[in-house]
Motif scaffolding. Structure first.
Motif, PDB file in Angstrom:
ATOM      1  N   THR A  97      -1.579  -2.663  -5.923  1.00 24.37           N
ATOM      2  CA  THR A  97      -1.972  -3.634  -6.947  1.00 24.37           C
ATOM      3  C   THR A  97      -1.772  -5.050  -6.429  1.00 24.37           C
ATOM      4  O   THR A  97      -0.970  -5.294  -5.522  1.00 24.37           O
ATOM      5  N   ALA A 105      -5.890  -3.323  -9.796  1.00 27.55           N
ATOM      6  CA  ALA A 105      -5.749  -2.053  -9.074  1.00 27.55           C
ATOM      7  C   ALA A 105      -6.718  -2.018  -7.895  1.00 27.55           C
ATOM      8  O   ALA A 105      -7.907  -2.333  -8.045  1.00 27.55           O
ATOM      9  N   GLU A 159      -5.290   4.743   0.477  1.00 31.00           N
ATOM     10  CA  GLU A 159      -4.138   3.932   0.095  1.00 31.00           C
ATOM     11  C   GLU A 159      -4.424   3.206  -1.216  1.00 31.00           C
ATOM     12  O   GLU A 159      -5.543   2.727  -1.429  1.00 31.00           O
ATOM     13  N   CYS A 160      -3.424   3.116  -2.073  1.00 34.39           N
ATOM     14  CA  CYS A 160      -3.563   2.429  -3.350  1.00 34.39           C
ATOM     15  C   CYS A 160      -2.485   1.357  -3.489  1.00 34.39           C
ATOM     16  O   CYS A 160      -1.409   1.444  -2.892  1.00 34.39           O
ATOM     17  N   SER A 214     -15.123   2.436 -12.187  1.00 39.40           N
ATOM     18  CA  SER A 214     -13.907   2.169 -11.420  1.00 39.40           C
ATOM     19  C   SER A 214     -14.195   2.082  -9.929  1.00 39.40           C
ATOM     20  O   SER A 214     -14.648   3.047  -9.320  1.00 39.40           O
ATOM     21  N   TRP A 242       0.819  -1.205   0.000  1.00 41.16           N
ATOM     22  CA  TRP A 242       0.000   0.000   0.000  1.00 41.16           C
ATOM     23  C   TRP A 242       0.855   1.258   0.000  1.00 41.16           C
ATOM     24  O   TRP A 242       1.914   1.302   0.619  1.00 41.16           O
ATOM     25  N   CYS A 301      -2.539   7.263  -2.184  1.00 39.42           N
ATOM     26  CA  CYS A 301      -3.064   7.437  -3.538  1.00 39.42           C
ATOM     27  C   CYS A 301      -2.685   8.819  -4.066  1.00 39.42           C
ATOM     28  O   CYS A 301      -2.668   9.803  -3.312  1.00 39.42           O
ATOM     29  N   VAL A 304     -11.619   6.174  -3.638  1.00 41.04           N
ATOM     30  CA  VAL A 304     -10.769   7.332  -3.417  1.00 41.04           C
ATOM     31  C   VAL A 304     -11.575   8.631  -3.424  1.00 41.04           C
ATOM     32  O   VAL A 304     -11.407   9.487  -2.554  1.00 41.04           O
ATOM     33  N   ALA A 343      -7.824   0.130  -4.034  1.00 36.58           N
ATOM     34  CA  ALA A 343      -7.716   1.294  -3.160  1.00 36.58           C
ATOM     35  C   ALA A 343      -8.446   1.014  -1.847  1.00 36.58           C
ATOM     36  O   ALA A 343      -9.431   0.263  -1.820  1.00 36.58           O
ATOM     37  N   ARG A 344      -7.948   1.638  -0.776  1.00 37.00           N
ATOM     38  CA  ARG A 344      -8.537   1.369   0.544  1.00 37.00           C
ATOM     39  C   ARG A 344      -8.610   2.657   1.367  1.00 37.00           C
ATOM     40  O   ARG A 344      -7.676   3.461   1.378  1.00 37.00           O
ATOM     41  N   VAL A 364     -11.779   1.706  -7.771  1.00 38.91           N
ATOM     42  CA  VAL A 364     -10.704   2.495  -7.157  1.00 38.91           C
ATOM     43  C   VAL A 364     -11.132   3.952  -7.058  1.00 38.91           C
ATOM     44  O   VAL A 364     -11.006   4.583  -6.008  1.00 38.91           O
ATOM     45  N   ASP A 365     -11.652   4.482  -8.145  1.00 41.22           N
ATOM     46  CA  ASP A 365     -12.112   5.869  -8.151  1.00 41.22           C
ATOM     47  C   ASP A 365     -13.227   6.066  -7.127  1.00 41.22           C
ATOM     48  O   ASP A 365     -13.274   7.084  -6.432  1.00 41.22           O
TER      49      ASP A 365
END
Length: 470
Positions: free
Chosen positions: A20, A38, A17-18, A64, A7, A10, A70, A40-41, A66-67
């Protein structure tokens, strides 16, 4: 056990946190080629009250995760839910940062009409789709052939293991409900709680899918008309809204409606119905009424025949100096591997379109679903993740929420899924309009929050009243 995720803050927001996770492209060959998922958290804001991880998917296919984690999770979820859960979003394979499906921009700009007029047009559509599919495969790599939701479900369980969690919590919206449903089929005993909003029914055949989609779009149109009639602030209040609408589409067919954003271009009827369809998602009825009133007030332009008689606006051409020859385009890579929708010839396709238009005479069918089905014409018959009745045999109670007047996902889809899984699902109807459900009212938000935190379910027969729409 999958590798641990490394992590890091981002780029868009250092509070998240981002990272893979390296996973197999083909789960039938786990030692073969790999790709990076990908992730994110956002950690629980109150670690002492932490319940676990909440995996999320906002839908699409192609949105997404992740988007979402975030940029949107902090405004989407209540403070209480953010306090108790690590909110974890991931980009499904082929989407966003997870080896995205890419296709030639130049070829995408040449997409033919999704409304063929004869067998020759239909053959052209099929040939184009085959050419585009091969182009996307070439630009994307092996993930393209494994972009189906069942593969995503296996990725999600690998993510669970990498996070060190015995059980997950999951929140899925729209197409994200299909990920949740199939995860519950495959790994039901690894779920603590699962909330699904605006549910997908993956048991439908082509005709059922397209006509039920059209019917719910038409229902949203009628909800909009009722709102205009009863709301004095509406730009169309006091007018025959249906007549205004039908007149606008007829004028658009004759090339008489200019695009307010680009006055030198005309709008097609499909452009107008798509604008309305998107407005129904909110629902943003006030914005839609104002937009339609402005279009109706235009002086009749010199009639110009649209270049695309079928009613689809061509994509803007790429400028000569464009830097990127490809465009991310994951939708059909996912959709056509999840659904066996393969109209064989023009006669069959025209019959589907006729049924669609009969189900939605004012909306002229459903623009997004029609384009989705059209994009699978000419694809190989084999489907990685074909439709089937949902069979959940070993899972805790799953909470489903669905709007009675959802413009995209027919309420009947939720009731059908609930019938198929009556022992493991609880359905809470929201009696209003719009596509999103969780944040619609105190009732819908509390139902999800209380369930996720305490595993409390609504009592049988519970319903959430409609909120004030605008």
């Amino acid at each position: 056990m999958p590798d641990a995720i490394e992590w890091r803050p981002c780029a868009q927001d250092a509070a998240a946190e981002c990272g893979t996770l390296r996973l197999p492209v083909d789960w039938a060959r786990p030692s073969g080629e790999t790709f990076d998922l990908a992730v994110a958290r956002r950690k629980a804001t109150d670690p002492d009250r932490r319940v676990g991880v909440l995996l999320v998917n906002p839908g699409g296919p192609g949105d997404s995760g992740v988007d979402f984690a975030v940029r949107r999770a902090t405004s989407h979820f209540s403070a209480g839910t953010r306090a108790k859960f690590d909110i974890v979003g991931f980009d499904p394979r082929g989407v966003g940062g997870s080896q995205p499906v890419k296709c030639s921009t130049e070829l995408l700009d040449k997409r033919p009409s999704a409304y063929p007029r004869n067998q020759a047009d239909f053959d052209q559509l099929a040939e184009y789709n085959r050419t585009l599919r091969e182009d996307c495969r070439r630009h994307t790599g092996p993930v393209f052939d494994h972009a189906d939701t069942l593969s995503v479900v296996r990725d999600m369980d690998a993510l669970r293991r990498s996070l060190g969690e015995k059980k997950i919590n999951y929140f899925g919206h729209s197409y994200g409900t299909l990920i949740g449903q199939q995860y519950a089929e495959e790994y039901g005993n690894r779920i603590r709680a699962m909330a699904l909003t605006a549910n997908i029914d993956h048991s439908l055949g082509t005709r059922e899918f397209i006509t039920s989609s059209a019917a719910t779009a038409e229902d949203s149109f009628h909800q909009f008309v009722k709102w205009c009639e009863s709301t004095s602030s509406s730009a169309l209040h006091g007018r025959d809204v249906t007549a205004v609408w039908d007149g606008l589409l007829a004028r658009a067919d004759r090339g008489e409606i200019r695009d307010p954003e680009s006055p030198d271009q005309t709008l097609t009827a499909n452009d107008i119905t798509l604008f309305a369809f998107k407005a129904f998602y909110g629902p943003d009825w006030d914005e839609l009424a104002t937009y339609l009133a402005k279009l109706d007030a235009q002086e009749l332009a010199e009639s110009r025949q649209s270049q695309q008689t079928g009613g689809e606006q061509p994509r803007p051409a790429t400028s000569p100096g464009a830097q990127q020859p490809t465009t991310a385009e994951p939708f059909h890579a996912v959709f056509c591997q999840d659904w066996r929708f393969r109209p064989k010839d023009y006669r069959q396709y025209a019959a589907l379109t006729d049924a669609e238009f009969q189900a939605a005479p004012h909306m002229r069918g459903t623009p997004r679903v029609h384009a989705a089905v059209a994009g699978c014409v000419g694809w190989p018959e084999e489907v990685n993740n074909p439709q089937h009745r949902l069979r959940i045999t070993d899972a805790p109670k799953i909470l489903m929420l669905h709007s009675l007047h959802d413009p995209a996902n027919n309420y009947a889809w939720a009731t059908n899924i609930h019938r198929q899984t009556r022992e493991t699902t609880v359905l809470l109807p929201y009696e209003g309009a719009g596509h999103s459900v969780y944040g619609r009212s105190d009732c819908t938000r509390y139902a999800v929050d209380d369930y996720l935190a305490e595993l409390n379910l609504p009592s049988p027969g519970s319903r959430c009243a409609p909120a004030a729409e605008k």
